[in-house]
Design an enzyme around this catalytic site. Structure first.
Site, short mmCIF file in Angstrom:
data_model
loop_
_atom_site.label_atom_id
_atom_site.label_comp_id
_atom_site.label_asym_id
_atom_site.label_seq_id
_atom_site.Cartn_x
_atom_site.Cartn_y
_atom_site.Cartn_z
N GLY A 71 0.83 -1.20 0.00
CA GLY A 71 0.00 0.00 0.00
C GLY A 71 0.86 1.25 0.00
CD GLU A 94 3.01 14.92 -10.71
OE1 GLU A 94 2.96 14.63 -11.91
OE2 GLU A 94 3.13 16.08 -10.28
CB ALA A 132 18.81 10.05 -3.34
#
Length: 298
Positions: A71, A94, A132
């Site tokens: 999930g 997003e 990163a």
């Protein structure tokens, strides 16, 4: 029914905005935040001003696989959509929204916050520069936007983002490179170290192509960049020492060039009666012509 969110003051500083996204970039944390609400995924819309336009498809698929299994561990940060009723606009997260669509999740957890349009853009940039996997050029652009749009200093960014001031300064300097070189960095054909070595070079694009073609290391790139810079300095010095030709000399050069059909250069030493006459030929036929003219004069 959406749970009513706590009223928050607007116009927050960078440190306060960082608190909203500091835990939002790690989707594998063992201590997830509790969402304000679960909302249908179709009710969540992306931010049209999201600075990041490219999302790695392979990594999205990896994240989607994780979401299918576990999930969405960390909720997205959203605000009420400024135009669509009962909809929300993404402030941060997003990638999780895109991956959730791939994983065919019907509902996603969100934290509802109040942000101005300016704060939405600022948080989106902060979230991006914290990642990163962000390429060096997009990182540099993010820092530059935070300074240009919001007036943050390099010192403030270094303090809040946990970066050194020199890292931010060197990163922003990459934006001085030609678009061609910036594209090579975005495409991972050049590293940030290679790109930094090219900043002081006179023709960084040409050197970048040479580095890529030969597969040079950063140290080798630094050497050829310094060598090119030294050669450029010598050429500039020579040009400065060359006297400017007067109008009469240029006119005579033009007449001789027209009569011979070959480029003629007069290098007359100022204050003296001597100098050089240089005739440039493009073929052996032209050389024969010159030899014929000189032979006839005798």
């Amino acid at each position: 029914m959406a749970k009513k969110t706590k009223q928050r003051g607007l116009g927050r500083g960078l440190s306060a905005l960082m608190a909203d996204v500091s835990e939002d970039n790690n989707n594998n944390t063992s201590d997830p935040k509790s969402p304000d609400i679960l909302v249908p995924i179709e009710k969540v819309q992306p931010n049209p001003d999201q600075p990041r336009r490219i999302f790695d498809e392979e990594k999205l698929q990896e994240l989607a696989s994780s979401i299918r299994e576990k999930g969405v561990i960390q909720p997205l940060i959203v605000r009420k959509h400024p135009e669509l009723e009962d909809n929300y606009e993404i402030v941060a997260g997003e990638r999780r929204w895109r991956a959730s669509q791939i994983a065919q999740r019907h509902n996603i957890p969100v934290l509802v916050r109040e942000f101005t349009n300016t704060e939405v853009l600022e948080v989106a940039i902060i979230e991006n520069v914290q990642r990163a996997d962000l390429n060096a050029m997009d990182e540099a652009l993010g820092y530059n936007q935070l300074m240009d749009k919001f007036g943050h200093t390099q010192e403030k960014l270094a303090e809040v983002l946990g970066k050194s001031r020199s890292h931010i300064a060197n990163s922003v300097r990459l934006l001085n490179l030609p678009n061609e070189v910036q594209t090579y960095v975005r495409e991972d054909r050049l590293s940030a170290g290679h790109a930094r070595a090219l900043i002081p070079a006179g023709d960084p694009a040409s050197l970048a192509r040479q580095i890529i073609k030969k597969g040079l290391s950063v140290r080798d790139a630094e050497k050829i960049a310094k060598s090119a810079q030294a050669e450029g300095a010598v050429k500039k010095a020579r040009l400065k020492t060359q006297p400017t030709k007067d109008a009469d000399t240029k006119a005579l050069e033009g007449d001789l060039t027209a009569n011979l059909g070959m480029k003629v250069s007069l290098n007359h030493k100022p204050g003296q009666e001597k100098g050089q006459l240089v005739i440039s030929y493009d073929s052996f036929d032209q050389l024969d012509t010159i030899c014929g003219i000189l032979s006839k004069s005798h």
